[in-house]
Design a protein around this motif. Structure first.
Motif, short mmCIF file in Angstrom:
data_model
loop_
_atom_site.label_atom_id
_atom_site.label_comp_id
_atom_site.label_asym_id
_atom_site.label_seq_id
_atom_site.Cartn_x
_atom_site.Cartn_y
_atom_site.Cartn_z
N SER A 83 0.80 -1.21 0.00
CA SER A 83 0.00 0.00 0.00
C SER A 83 0.84 1.26 0.00
CB SER A 83 -0.90 0.00 1.24
OG SER A 83 -1.75 1.12 1.22
N ALA A 84 0.26 2.30 -0.56
CA ALA A 84 0.89 3.62 -0.54
C ALA A 84 0.50 4.38 0.73
CB ALA A 84 0.46 4.42 -1.77
N GLY A 85 -0.19 3.72 1.63
CA GLY A 85 -0.63 4.35 2.87
C GLY A 85 0.54 4.63 3.81
N SER A 86 0.23 4.94 5.02
CA SER A 86 1.23 5.30 6.02
C SER A 86 1.77 4.06 6.74
CB SER A 86 0.60 6.23 7.06
OG SER A 86 -0.38 5.52 7.79
N LEU A 87 2.82 4.25 7.48
CA LEU A 87 3.38 3.15 8.28
C LEU A 87 2.36 2.66 9.30
CD1 LEU A 87 7.05 4.35 8.84
CD2 LEU A 87 6.25 2.53 7.33
N SER A 88 1.51 3.55 9.81
CA SER A 88 0.49 3.11 10.76
C SER A 88 -0.52 2.19 10.07
CB SER A 88 -0.20 4.30 11.42
OG SER A 88 -0.93 5.05 10.47
N ASP A 89 -0.78 2.42 8.77
CA ASP A 89 -1.65 1.51 8.02
C ASP A 89 -1.02 0.12 7.94
OD1 ASP A 89 -3.64 3.36 7.49
OD2 ASP A 89 -2.88 3.86 5.49
N LEU A 90 0.29 0.07 7.76
CA LEU A 90 0.95 -1.22 7.66
C LEU A 90 0.92 -1.96 9.00
CD1 LEU A 90 3.98 -0.39 5.33
CD2 LEU A 90 1.72 -1.29 4.72
N ASP A 91 1.04 -1.22 10.09
CA ASP A 91 0.93 -1.83 11.42
C ASP A 91 -0.50 -2.37 11.63
OD1 ASP A 91 1.93 -2.44 14.09
OD2 ASP A 91 0.58 -0.84 14.76
N LYS A 92 -1.47 -1.59 11.21
CA LYS A 92 -2.87 -2.01 11.30
C LYS A 92 -3.11 -3.27 10.44
CE LYS A 92 -7.47 -0.04 10.44
NZ LYS A 92 -8.18 1.12 9.90
N ALA A 93 -2.42 -3.35 9.31
CA ALA A 93 -2.56 -4.51 8.42
C ALA A 93 -2.05 -5.78 9.09
CB ALA A 93 -1.82 -4.27 7.11
N LYS A 94 -0.94 -5.68 9.80
CA LYS A 94 -0.42 -6.85 10.53
C LYS A 94 -1.43 -7.31 11.57
CE LYS A 94 3.82 -8.01 10.46
NZ LYS A 94 4.44 -9.18 9.87
N LYS A 95 -2.05 -6.37 12.25
CA LYS A 95 -3.06 -6.71 13.25
C LYS A 95 -4.30 -7.33 12.61
CE LYS A 95 -1.44 -3.33 16.56
NZ LYS A 95 -1.57 -1.99 17.09
N ALA A 96 -4.58 -6.99 11.34
CA ALA A 96 -5.74 -7.55 10.64
C ALA A 96 -5.46 -8.95 10.10
CB ALA A 96 -6.14 -6.62 9.50
N GLY A 97 -4.19 -9.38 10.16
CA GLY A 97 -3.88 -10.73 9.73
C GLY A 97 -2.88 -10.86 8.59
N CYS A 98 -2.39 -9.75 8.08
CA CYS A 98 -1.40 -9.82 7.00
C CYS A 98 -0.09 -10.41 7.52
CB CYS A 98 -1.16 -8.44 6.40
SG CYS A 98 -2.62 -7.78 5.56
N ASP A 99 0.50 -11.28 6.72
CA ASP A 99 1.75 -11.93 7.12
C ASP A 99 2.96 -11.03 6.95
OD1 ASP A 99 0.79 -14.82 7.60
OD2 ASP A 99 -0.10 -14.29 5.68
N GLU A 100 2.92 -10.18 5.92
CA GLU A 100 4.00 -9.23 5.64
C GLU A 100 3.37 -7.94 5.16
OE1 GLU A 100 7.17 -9.47 6.23
OE2 GLU A 100 7.42 -11.61 6.57
N VAL A 101 4.14 -6.86 5.22
CA VAL A 101 3.68 -5.56 4.74
C VAL A 101 4.78 -4.91 3.91
CG1 VAL A 101 2.07 -5.19 6.64
CG2 VAL A 101 4.42 -4.42 6.88
N CYS A 102 4.39 -4.12 2.92
CA CYS A 102 5.34 -3.46 2.05
C CYS A 102 4.74 -2.16 1.54
CB CYS A 102 5.68 -4.39 0.87
SG CYS A 102 6.98 -3.78 -0.20
N LEU A 103 5.49 -1.08 1.66
CA LEU A 103 5.03 0.20 1.13
C LEU A 103 5.25 0.25 -0.38
CD1 LEU A 103 6.27 2.93 3.64
CD2 LEU A 103 3.92 2.39 3.05
N LYS A 104 4.28 0.79 -1.09
CA LYS A 104 4.44 1.04 -2.53
C LYS A 104 5.39 2.22 -2.66
CE LYS A 104 -0.12 -0.38 -4.13
NZ LYS A 104 -1.38 0.08 -4.75
N ASP A 105 6.51 1.98 -3.30
CA ASP A 105 7.49 3.05 -3.43
C ASP A 105 7.95 3.22 -4.88
OD1 ASP A 105 9.03 0.81 -3.80
OD2 ASP A 105 10.38 1.18 -2.13
N GLY A 106 7.23 2.63 -5.81
CA GLY A 106 7.61 2.74 -7.21
C GLY A 106 8.60 1.68 -7.65
N ASN A 107 9.08 0.87 -6.71
CA ASN A 107 10.04 -0.18 -7.01
C ASN A 107 9.48 -1.48 -6.42
OD1 ASN A 107 12.19 -1.97 -7.07
ND2 ASN A 107 13.69 -0.46 -6.37
N THR A 108 9.41 -2.51 -7.22
CA THR A 108 8.81 -3.76 -6.75
C THR A 108 9.82 -4.72 -6.12
OG1 THR A 108 9.03 -4.76 -8.94
CG2 THR A 108 6.93 -3.67 -8.43
N LYS A 109 11.09 -4.33 -6.06
CA LYS A 109 12.12 -5.24 -5.57
C LYS A 109 11.84 -5.77 -4.17
CE LYS A 109 16.53 -4.59 -6.58
NZ LYS A 109 17.89 -4.02 -6.56
N GLY A 110 11.47 -4.90 -3.24
CA GLY A 110 11.16 -5.33 -1.87
C GLY A 110 9.95 -6.25 -1.82
#
Length: 121
Positions: A83-110
Motif C-alpha cells: 500500500s501507498a498508505g502510512s506506516l500506521s496503516d501497515l501496522d494495522k494490516a499486521k493486526k488484521a492478519g497480513c503476514d507481511e507488509v510493504c510500502l508502494k514506493d515505485g520499485n517492486t524489488k522489496g
C-alpha cells in the motif's frame, strides 16, 4: 515454479505491471480490481499468496485480510499488504492478519523478495 498469486489493487496500471513482473518470474498470477471478488476468487483458484492493496473503495484491504484469516478454507493463504498508505496503516494490516507488509514506493524489488520468502516457506 507454479505458485499461484492473486493481486488485488484498484490501480489498474500498477496492477498490470506487477502481474507481468510476477509472470516473468514464473508465478501463476491473477488479478482483480474488485474487492468484492477476492474471497470468491481465492476459494476457486487454490492461491498460495494474496498481494493486497489496503486502500480500496467499497471494502478496504484490512477487512479483506480479516475475512481471509477467519475463513477455515482460506486461513493458510499468505497475505502481503502492499500500500501507498502510512506506516500506521501497515501496522494495522499486521493486526488484521497480513503476514507481511510493504510500502508502494515505485520499485517492486522489496515486494518481490517478500513474495519469494512467503512462497518458498
Amino acid at each position: 515454479m507454479n505458485e499461484k498469486v492473486l493481486v488485488v489493487d484498484d490501480n489498474k496500471v500498477g496492477l498490470e505491471i506487477l502481474i507481468r513482473r510476477l509472470k516473468s518470474l514464473g508465478y501463476v498470477a491473477s488479478s482483480t480490481c474488485e474487492a468484492a471478488e477476492v474471497i470468491t476468487k481465492l476459494k476457486s483458484g487454490n492461491f498460495q499468496l494474496l498481494i493486497l492493496d489496503l486502500l480500496m473503495p467499497e471494502i478496504d484491504g484490512f477487512e479483506i485480510a480479516r475475512q481471509v484469516k477467519s475463513d477455515d478454507e482460506l486461513r493458510n493463504v499468505k497475505i502481503i499488504a502492499y500500500s501507498a498508505g502510512s506506516l500506521s496503516d501497515l501496522d494495522k494490516a499486521k493486526k488484521a492478519g497480513c503476514d507481511e507488509v510493504c510500502l508502494k514506493d515505485g520499485n517492486t524489488k522489496g515486494l518481490l523478495k517478500l513474495v519469494e520468502k512467503l512462497t518458498t516457506a
